[in-house]
Enzyme design. Structure first.
Site, PDB file in Angstrom:
ATOM      1  N   GLY A 180       4.762  -9.379   4.398  1.00 13.63           N
ATOM      2  CA  GLY A 180       4.994  -8.010   3.924  1.00 13.63           C
ATOM      3  C   GLY A 180       5.085  -7.031   5.095  1.00 13.63           C
ATOM      4  N   VAL A 231       2.920  -4.770   6.412  1.00  9.11           N
ATOM      5  CA  VAL A 231       1.793  -4.713   7.353  1.00  9.11           C
ATOM      6  C   VAL A 231       1.619  -6.063   8.043  1.00  9.11           C
ATOM      7  CG1 VAL A 231      -0.655  -4.190   7.605  1.00  9.11           C
ATOM      8  CG2 VAL A 231       0.702  -2.918   5.939  1.00  9.11           C
ATOM      9  N   THR A 253      -5.181   1.797  -0.272  1.00  3.82           N
ATOM     10  CA  THR A 253      -4.110   2.771  -0.473  1.00  3.82           C
ATOM     11  C   THR A 253      -4.621   4.152  -0.861  1.00  3.82           C
ATOM     12  OG1 THR A 253      -2.259   3.249  -1.958  1.00  3.82           O
ATOM     13  CG2 THR A 253      -3.967   1.857  -2.840  1.00  3.82           C
ATOM     14  N   TYR A 312      -1.889   0.443 -10.361  1.00  2.48           N
ATOM     15  CA  TYR A 312      -1.943   0.069  -8.940  1.00  2.48           C
ATOM     16  C   TYR A 312      -3.222   0.623  -8.302  1.00  2.48           C
ATOM     17  CZ  TYR A 312      -0.651  -0.030  -3.956  1.00  2.48           C
ATOM     18  OH  TYR A 312      -0.633  -0.232  -2.592  1.00  2.48           O
ATOM     19  N   LYS A 326      -6.437  -1.591  -6.990  1.00  2.00           N
ATOM     20  CA  LYS A 326      -6.789  -1.574  -5.570  1.00  2.00           C
ATOM     21  C   LYS A 326      -8.237  -1.085  -5.389  1.00  2.00           C
ATOM     22  CE  LYS A 326      -4.673  -2.345  -2.438  1.00  2.00           C
ATOM     23  NZ  LYS A 326      -4.499  -3.635  -1.704  1.00  2.00           N
TER      24      LYS A 326
HETATM   25  N1  LIG Z   1       3.497  -0.146   1.146  1.00  2.00           N
HETATM   26  C1  LIG Z   1       2.773   0.977   1.070  1.00  2.00           C
HETATM   27  O1  LIG Z   1       3.303   2.084   0.944  1.00  2.00           O
HETATM   28  C2  LIG Z   1       1.280   0.905   1.181  1.00  2.00           C
HETATM   29  C3  LIG Z   1       0.581   2.100   1.278  1.00  2.00           C
HETATM   30  C4  LIG Z   1      -0.803   2.050   1.395  1.00  2.00           C
HETATM   31  C5  LIG Z   1      -1.458   0.851   1.385  1.00  2.00           C
HETATM   32  N2  LIG Z   1      -0.753  -0.311   1.253  1.00  2.00           N
HETATM   33  C6  LIG Z   1      -1.540  -1.554   1.195  1.00  2.00           C
HETATM   34  O2  LIG Z   1      -1.326  -2.292   2.397  1.00  2.00           O
HETATM   35  C7  LIG Z   1      -1.372  -3.678   2.108  1.00  2.00           C
HETATM   36  C8  LIG Z   1      -0.109  -4.325   2.593  1.00  2.00           C
HETATM   37  O3  LIG Z   1       0.979  -3.640   1.985  1.00  2.00           O
HETATM   38  P1  LIG Z   1       2.473  -3.998   2.330  1.00  2.00           P
HETATM   39  O4  LIG Z   1       3.240  -2.739   2.267  1.00  2.00           O
HETATM   40  O5  LIG Z   1       2.531  -4.851   3.541  1.00  2.00           O
HETATM   41  O6  LIG Z   1       2.823  -4.851   1.020  1.00  2.00           O
HETATM   42  P2  LIG Z   1       4.078  -5.778   0.769  1.00  2.00           P
HETATM   43  O7  LIG Z   1       5.127  -5.513   1.780  1.00  2.00           O
HETATM   44  O8  LIG Z   1       4.378  -5.680  -0.684  1.00  2.00           O
HETATM   45  O9  LIG Z   1       3.462  -7.223   1.076  1.00  2.00           O
HETATM   46  C9  LIG Z   1       2.515  -7.810   0.242  1.00  2.00           C
HETATM   47  C10 LIG Z   1       2.598  -9.299   0.420  1.00  2.00           C
HETATM   48  O10 LIG Z   1       1.643  -9.916  -0.462  1.00  2.00           O
HETATM   49  C11 LIG Z   1       2.230 -11.082  -0.969  1.00  2.00           C
HETATM   50  N3  LIG Z   1       1.582 -11.511  -2.197  1.00  2.00           N
HETATM   51  C12 LIG Z   1       1.752 -11.019  -3.456  1.00  2.00           C
HETATM   52  N4  LIG Z   1       0.991 -11.713  -4.315  1.00  2.00           N
HETATM   53  C13 LIG Z   1       0.318 -12.644  -3.596  1.00  2.00           C
HETATM   54  C14 LIG Z   1      -0.597 -13.669  -3.928  1.00  2.00           C
HETATM   55  N5  LIG Z   1      -1.001 -13.866  -5.190  1.00  2.00           N
HETATM   56  N6  LIG Z   1      -1.093 -14.458  -2.934  1.00  2.00           N
HETATM   57  C15 LIG Z   1      -0.685 -14.273  -1.652  1.00  2.00           C
HETATM   58  N7  LIG Z   1       0.203 -13.342  -1.274  1.00  2.00           N
HETATM   59  C16 LIG Z   1       0.694 -12.524  -2.236  1.00  2.00           C
HETATM   60  C17 LIG Z   1       3.681 -10.705  -1.193  1.00  2.00           C
HETATM   61  O11 LIG Z   1       4.467 -11.854  -1.261  1.00  2.00           O
HETATM   62  P3  LIG Z   1       5.755 -11.876  -2.228  1.00  2.00           P
HETATM   63  O12 LIG Z   1       6.678 -10.830  -1.689  1.00  2.00           O
HETATM   64  O13 LIG Z   1       6.222 -13.276  -2.071  1.00  2.00           O
HETATM   65  O14 LIG Z   1       5.238 -11.565  -3.600  1.00  2.00           O
HETATM   66  C18 LIG Z   1       3.967  -9.855   0.044  1.00  2.00           C
HETATM   67  O15 LIG Z   1       4.462 -10.640   1.112  1.00  2.00           O
HETATM   68  C19 LIG Z   1      -1.586  -3.792   0.594  1.00  2.00           C
HETATM   69  O16 LIG Z   1      -2.963  -3.939   0.371  1.00  2.00           O
HETATM   70  C20 LIG Z   1      -1.132  -2.457   0.056  1.00  2.00           C
HETATM   71  O17 LIG Z   1      -1.811  -2.148  -1.138  1.00  2.00           O
HETATM   72  C21 LIG Z   1       0.589  -0.313   1.180  1.00  2.00           C
END
Ligand SMILES: NC(=O)c1ccc[n+]([C@@H]2O[C@H](COP(=O)([O-])OP(=O)(O)OC[C@H]3O[C@@H](n4cnc5c(N)ncnc54)[C@H](OP(=O)(O)O)[C@@H]3O)[C@@H](O)[C@H]2O)c1
Length: 282
Positions: free
Chosen positions: A13, A15, A104, A129, A133
């Site tokens: 993903g 991060v 988040t 969501y 979280k």
């Molecule tokens: N993006 C934002 O704006 C944002 C903002 C604040 C905080 N965050 C937090 O930061 C963290 C990382 O976010 P990100 O933006 O990097 O998210 P992301 O790009 O959606 O990546 C999340 C990853 O988790 C994987 N995943 C989903 N279900 C899973 C499971 N059951 N077992 C193992 N892996 C699984 C996904 O794989 P698949 O794609 O194959 O499903 C994806 O590669 C998360 O905790 C998110 O809540 C994100």
């Protein structure tokens, strides 16, 4: 196993991808897993992987991070975002690893009008969501002695996000002008994670770029300026059901711990767009 093995879940993903670029050059050896390798909702698999590899730290980037998908699939959202975090907390605690749990701004609901710091009363999220979280944060803090929770907002990098939506849009893009937060690059967030890794500065941190906040519409205007893309931005009102209208995080814990805050959001965005092949001028 070496002292420096770090397990990153959800490693493909935003991060996770930024961490994969940053950490190896800083002396860390990575164990990177995606959902196919280790599904964080499968407690026995999580435990087995931790027992076999005995990482010194686990960075949980696995999440169902799309708020609309979470509304449509609440059970999956709680399974991944809450129980996945629980499973990792139990496993980390058993092998003595520090768990870094990504979280988040959406844990805060629609009640705020001034920036939230880490000592503000426990938030009341509105969305699935945000609720899932927050449940994940609680499991981590109850079940893993050594834990760090890092909340960020409007993260962009490699993958599907608002920057990607903007770049792919045609002649016109509707953008909410009543959502306020701080855009943060995954790269800047990874730097904060690096600075906390290996420290014993446990607790909850807000980690967002400085120089904000902005409305999503202002964010889109900056993207338009930096990319030179000829696009008509149409301001609209978001209904607040999937995302809080105000979710500005203040990095107070970073400041009072004497740690560096992420750079200005405009500079971070400009740097990211340069890496994408644009020639932005601020
Ligand atoms: N993006 C934002 O704006 C944002 C903002 C604040 C905080 N965050 C937090 O930061 C963290 C990382 O976010 P990100 O933006 O990097 O998210 P992301 O790009 O959606 O990546 C999340 C990853 O988790 C994987 N995943 C989903 N279900 C899973 C499971 N059951 N077992 C193992 N892996 C699984 C996904 O794989 P698949 O794609 O194959 O499903 C994806 O590669 C998360 O905790 C998110 O809540 C994100």
């Amino acid at each position: 196993m070496s002292k420096n093995w770090i397990w990153i879940t959800g490693a493909d993903g935003h991060v996770g991808s930024a961490l994969k670029k940053l950490l190896p050059g800083n002396g860390y050896h990575l164990l990177c897993t995606n959902q196919t390798d280790v599904d964080v909702t499968h407690a026995a698999d999580v435990q087995l992987y931790a027992d076999m590899n005995r990482p010194v730290a686990i960075i949980n980037c696995a999440a169902l991070s799309n708020p609309a998908l979470c509304e449509q699939n609440p059970e999956q959202a709680y399974n991944v975002n809450a129980l996945g975090a629980r499973n990792l907390a139990v496993a980390a605690n058993r092998v003595g690893a520090c768990l870094i749990q990504m979280s988040t701004d959406d844990v805060f609901g629609n009640q705020g009008t001034t920036p939230y710091n880490e000592f503000d009363p426990m938030p009341v999220p509105n969305s699935i969501y945000g609720k899932s979280k927050l449940a994940g944060e609680r499991y981590v803090s109850y079940l893993c002695a050594r834990h760090i929770i890092i909340r960020s907002s409007w993260v962009y990098g490699t993958g599907s996000d608002f920057v990607d939506t903007f770049l792919r849009a045609g002649d016109e893009l509707k953008v909410a002008n009543n959502e306020i937060a701080v855009p943060t690059s995954a790269k800047e967030l990874a730097k904060v994670i690096l600075s906390l890794l290996g420290s014993s500065n446990y607790g909850t941190y807000h980690a967002v770029c400085t120089g904000g906040p902005v409305t999503r519409y202002e964010y889109a205007e900056m993207l338009k300026k930096l990319t030179g893309k000829d696009i008509h931005l149409v301001p609209v009102l978001g209904d607040g059901s999937e995302r809080p209208s105000y979710s500005v995080l203040d990095n107070m814990m970073l400041r009072i711990s004497g740690m560096e805050e992420p750079k200005d959001w405009k500079e971070a965005l400009s740097e990211f767009l340069t890496e994408c092949g644009f020639h932005p001028t601020l």
